[in-house]
Design an enzyme around this catalytic site. Structure first.
Site, mmCIF file in Angstrom:
data_model
loop_
_atom_site.group_PDB
_atom_site.id
_atom_site.type_symbol
_atom_site.label_atom_id
_atom_site.label_comp_id
_atom_site.label_asym_id
_atom_site.label_seq_id
_atom_site.Cartn_x
_atom_site.Cartn_y
_atom_site.Cartn_z
ATOM 1 N N LYS A 21 0.847 -1.208 0.000
ATOM 2 C CA LYS A 21 0.000 0.000 0.000
ATOM 3 C C LYS A 21 0.876 1.250 0.000
ATOM 4 O O LYS A 21 0.658 2.181 -0.777
ATOM 5 C CB LYS A 21 -0.898 -0.010 1.249
ATOM 6 N N ASN A 22 1.886 1.265 0.863
ATOM 7 C CA ASN A 22 2.693 2.487 1.011
ATOM 8 C C ASN A 22 3.651 2.720 -0.152
ATOM 9 O O ASN A 22 4.197 3.810 -0.284
ATOM 10 C CB ASN A 22 3.464 2.452 2.336
ATOM 11 N N ARG A 74 -4.200 10.532 4.588
ATOM 12 C CA ARG A 74 -3.214 11.605 4.664
ATOM 13 C C ARG A 74 -2.253 11.620 3.490
ATOM 14 O O ARG A 74 -1.722 12.662 3.133
ATOM 15 C CB ARG A 74 -2.419 11.476 5.960
ATOM 16 N N CYS A 109 -4.389 13.057 13.668
ATOM 17 C CA CYS A 109 -4.692 11.649 13.437
ATOM 18 C C CYS A 109 -4.500 10.929 14.762
ATOM 19 O O CYS A 109 -3.822 11.447 15.650
ATOM 20 C CB CYS A 109 -3.794 11.173 12.310
ATOM 21 N N ARG A 143 1.100 14.702 13.441
ATOM 22 C CA ARG A 143 1.507 14.475 12.052
ATOM 23 C C ARG A 143 1.493 15.737 11.181
ATOM 24 O O ARG A 143 0.717 15.856 10.239
ATOM 25 C CB ARG A 143 0.659 13.376 11.426
ATOM 26 N N SER A 189 11.656 11.982 7.243
ATOM 27 C CA SER A 189 10.236 11.762 6.981
ATOM 28 C C SER A 189 10.063 11.027 5.657
ATOM 29 O O SER A 189 10.615 11.428 4.629
ATOM 30 C CB SER A 189 9.492 13.106 6.932
ATOM 31 N N VAL A 190 9.271 9.969 5.699
ATOM 32 C CA VAL A 190 8.989 9.182 4.493
ATOM 33 C C VAL A 190 8.227 10.052 3.481
ATOM 34 O O VAL A 190 8.645 10.230 2.337
ATOM 35 C CB VAL A 190 8.151 7.924 4.851
ATOM 36 N N ASP A 218 5.168 0.685 12.070
ATOM 37 C CA ASP A 218 3.945 0.039 11.592
ATOM 38 C C ASP A 218 3.811 -1.422 12.019
ATOM 39 O O ASP A 218 2.796 -2.055 11.740
ATOM 40 C CB ASP A 218 3.853 0.141 10.058
ATOM 41 N N ILE A 251 8.874 7.066 16.628
ATOM 42 C CA ILE A 251 8.404 7.770 15.420
ATOM 43 C C ILE A 251 7.166 8.625 15.699
ATOM 44 O O ILE A 251 7.108 9.785 15.308
ATOM 45 C CB ILE A 251 8.098 6.766 14.271
ATOM 46 N N ARG A 253 -8.740 -0.159 5.228
ATOM 47 C CA ARG A 253 -7.872 0.847 4.597
ATOM 48 C C ARG A 253 -6.560 0.220 4.139
ATOM 49 O O ARG A 253 -5.928 0.733 3.228
ATOM 50 C CB ARG A 253 -7.540 1.969 5.599
HETATM 51 C C1 UD1 Z 1 4.634 6.865 6.356
HETATM 52 C C2 UD1 Z 1 3.750 5.650 6.229
HETATM 53 C C3 UD1 Z 1 3.234 5.223 7.604
HETATM 54 C C4 UD1 Z 1 4.408 5.013 8.565
HETATM 55 C C5 UD1 Z 1 5.319 6.245 8.590
HETATM 56 C C6 UD1 Z 1 6.579 6.035 9.403
HETATM 57 C C7 UD1 Z 1 2.753 5.940 4.037
HETATM 58 C C8 UD1 Z 1 1.557 6.246 3.243
HETATM 59 N N1 UD1 Z 1 2.631 5.973 5.362
HETATM 60 O O1 UD1 Z 1 3.829 7.914 6.873
HETATM 61 O O2 UD1 Z 1 2.504 4.007 7.455
HETATM 62 O O3 UD1 Z 1 3.920 4.794 9.863
HETATM 63 O O4 UD1 Z 1 5.721 6.576 7.238
HETATM 64 O O5 UD1 Z 1 7.292 4.967 8.929
HETATM 65 O O6 UD1 Z 1 3.800 5.622 3.501
HETATM 66 N N2 UD1 Z 1 6.784 14.616 10.540
HETATM 67 C C9 UD1 Z 1 6.954 15.969 10.813
HETATM 68 N N3 UD1 Z 1 6.794 16.856 9.799
HETATM 69 C C10 UD1 Z 1 6.495 16.455 8.515
HETATM 70 C C11 UD1 Z 1 6.332 15.081 8.252
HETATM 71 C C12 UD1 Z 1 6.492 14.179 9.287
HETATM 72 O O7 UD1 Z 1 7.226 16.359 11.943
HETATM 73 O O8 UD1 Z 1 6.369 17.316 7.635
HETATM 74 C C13 UD1 Z 1 6.937 13.649 11.657
HETATM 75 C C14 UD1 Z 1 5.675 12.803 11.869
HETATM 76 O O9 UD1 Z 1 4.754 13.461 12.698
HETATM 77 C C15 UD1 Z 1 6.259 11.556 12.498
HETATM 78 C C16 UD1 Z 1 7.602 11.415 11.805
HETATM 79 O O10 UD1 Z 1 7.909 12.700 11.275
HETATM 80 O O11 UD1 Z 1 6.466 11.766 13.864
HETATM 81 C C17 UD1 Z 1 7.625 10.401 10.677
HETATM 82 O O12 UD1 Z 1 6.561 10.660 9.769
HETATM 83 P P1 UD1 Z 1 6.663 10.309 8.232
HETATM 84 O O13 UD1 Z 1 7.880 9.472 8.002
HETATM 85 O O14 UD1 Z 1 6.524 11.539 7.429
HETATM 86 O O15 UD1 Z 1 5.372 9.419 8.035
HETATM 87 P P2 UD1 Z 1 4.338 9.418 6.834
HETATM 88 O O16 UD1 Z 1 5.055 9.655 5.550
HETATM 89 O O17 UD1 Z 1 3.184 10.276 7.180
#
Ligand code: UD1
Length: 417
Positions: free
Chosen positions: A22-23, A94, A118, A123, A165-166, A306, A328, A398
């Site tokens: 999915k991701n 998201r 969330c 997030r 951040s992913v 996850d 995380i 989902r």
């Molecule tokens: C993706 C995955 C999710 C997984 C997460 C961490 C998808 C669709 N979802 O989510 O399943 O749990 O990676 O492996 O791929 N953060 C900030 N600012 C930002 C962005 C993120 O502070 O602009 C923080 C977030 O709140 C969190 C951390 O960084 O604490 C990691 O988030 P991130 O890696 O961005 O997760 P997602 O891409 O949302």
């Protein structure tokens, strides 16, 4: 509202074919905005993917989905494009924010709803916006929307993310492939899903190199008909591996790439889980004795957040006190009170959970709060005495394709009502 009724203590046995990731599919679908005709195969048929397809349609793309073949063809004729991602679609998923990079890069503007909070944490998307600004975007936030413009196009830049951040790494890559000149990103996420996105963009002619946490990107990309098979869902794989370790005489997990879960395998081995591992399948057996362990969640190649809720169930069956430090997300122990209601002995202090085992779990009425928390309740129910009733299972739909069908085929007693 639908719920799952699970009668526990059945010994599982059989084969589960793991779906596509999915991701990985979500950012690749966002990338189809950049191309005119794309075929994606091995996609999971789950609601987040349908929401992303709805979003692409709203933007003006067209698609043909084959549920039988788990594939989708996406067309972008560049006609009647709406550069908008509305609240109603981004609030349910998201990852809708991932269309920001491609829309901005290709059409020079985008209006994207801010995702909002969330269950697992606040997030924010500040890192996405930080990097896009470095590429030359002008960004304003008004009425709950991000208004982004790049009237003379984006320009390559050197960007170091202050935190990993992913999503921000993906969004920036999706924008940088259309920027003028070279972009060098540092302190990037390097999850297998990011490698898959890069593999996809390379098929369109992008020059992208990943070295440790540094990613170098040079466009432009060329529009052409391409086909891409997404990688297996390593989180679904990890979930069923844990399920097998808890309850299976033998579970054969197929359609996989075992090299994507090296860290998880090493942790499960340390816990005493018996597995037969090959490149394309893993057989897992209920372990007689589970050993306690201390783990922490980290960006890849560390242990994934996850899978935190799922491995916690295995820890309830280990002798002694196991520890999980969640690094995380700030609020990702929402499953703990529900598990306690099933008899688990778990204390949470700050971002660490202490799990004392082995404990006898018993069926109860429980409620799911997010996708991975929901599936951890399913795992707990599989080994609990008597019946567990899991509410709010829309979270499961989902992200897990045919969860109950896959488990019923392996002799679990599950009913959706
Ligand atoms: C993706 C995955 C999710 C997984 C997460 C961490 C998808 C669709 N979802 O989510 O399943 O749990 O990676 O492996 O791929 N953060 C900030 N600012 C930002 C962005 C993120 O502070 O602009 C923080 C977030 O709140 C969190 C951390 O960084 O604490 C990691 O988030 P991130 O890696 O961005 O997760 P997602 O891409 O949302």
């Amino acid at each position: 509202m639908q719920k799952l009724l699970i009668d526990g203590k059945n010994i599982l046995s059989g084969r589960i074919s793991i779906s596509g990731s999915k991701n990985a599919t979500l950012p690749i679908l966002a990338a189809t905005i950049l191309n005119n005709k794309t075929i994606i195969t091995n996609i999971p048929l789950v609601n987040d993917i349908f929401t992303m397809l709805d979003l692409l349609k709203f933007i003006g793309l067209e698609y043909k989905l084959s549920k039988k073949k788990n594939s989708v063809e996406v067309f972008n004729s560049d006609k009647n494009i709406n550069i908008l991602a509305p609240y109603k679609l981004v609030k349910t998923m998201r990852a809708g924010i991932l269309v920001l990079g491609p829309l901005l890069a290709k059409y020079k503007k985008a209006k994207i709803s801010l995702p909002g909070g969330c269950a697992i944490g606040s997030r924010p998307v500040d890192l996405h916006l930080f990097a896009l600004k470095k590429l030359g975007a002008k960004i304003k936030i008004k009425n709950g929307y991000i208004f982004a413009t790049a009237s003379s196009g984006l320009k390559g830049s050197k960007i170091r993310f202050p935190r990993i951040s992913v999503g921000a790494t993906e969004n920036t890559i999706l924008a940088a492939v259309q920027a003028k000149g070279k972009t060098i990103l540092d302190n990037c996420a390097i999850e297998p899903e990011i490698h898959d996105l890069v593999k996809f963009l390379k098929k369109l002619g992008a020059k992208i190199k990943i070295k440790k946490r540094k990613i170098t990107i040079e466009g432009p990309i060329v529009q052409k008909k391409i086909s891409h098979k997404v990688i297996c869902d390593r989180i679904e794989l990890g979930t069923y591996l844990i399920g097998g370790a808890l309850a299976a005489k033998k579970l054969n997990l197929t359609n996989i790439e075992s090299n994507l879960i090296k860290k998880e395998i090493s942790i499960l081995k340390k816990m005493g889980v018996q597995m037969k591992i090959s490149k394309k399948n893993i057989k897992v057996f209920k372990s007689k004795k589970i050993r306690k362990i201390n783990i922490k969640t980290e960006p890849y190649p560390g242990f994934p957040t996850d899978l935190q809720a799922q491995i916690m169930i295995l820890m309830t069956q280990a002798k002694g006190i196991s520890k999980i430090k969640e690094n995380i997300f700030e609020n990702r122990f929402m499953h703990v009170p529900e598990l306690r209601r099933m008899g688990a002995k778990i204390e949470v202090k700050n971002n660490t959970a202490y799990i004392t085992g082995p404990s006898l779990l018993t069926g109860a009425e429980v409620m799911a709060t997010d996708l991975r928390a929901s599936v951890s309740l399913v795992l707990a129910a599989l080994i609990a005495e008597k019946r567990t009733s899991i509410n709010r299972i829309y979270h499961l739909d989902r992200g897990y394709q045919n969860l109950e069908k896959k488990l019923i085929n392996c002799e679990a007693r599950i009913k959706r009502v």
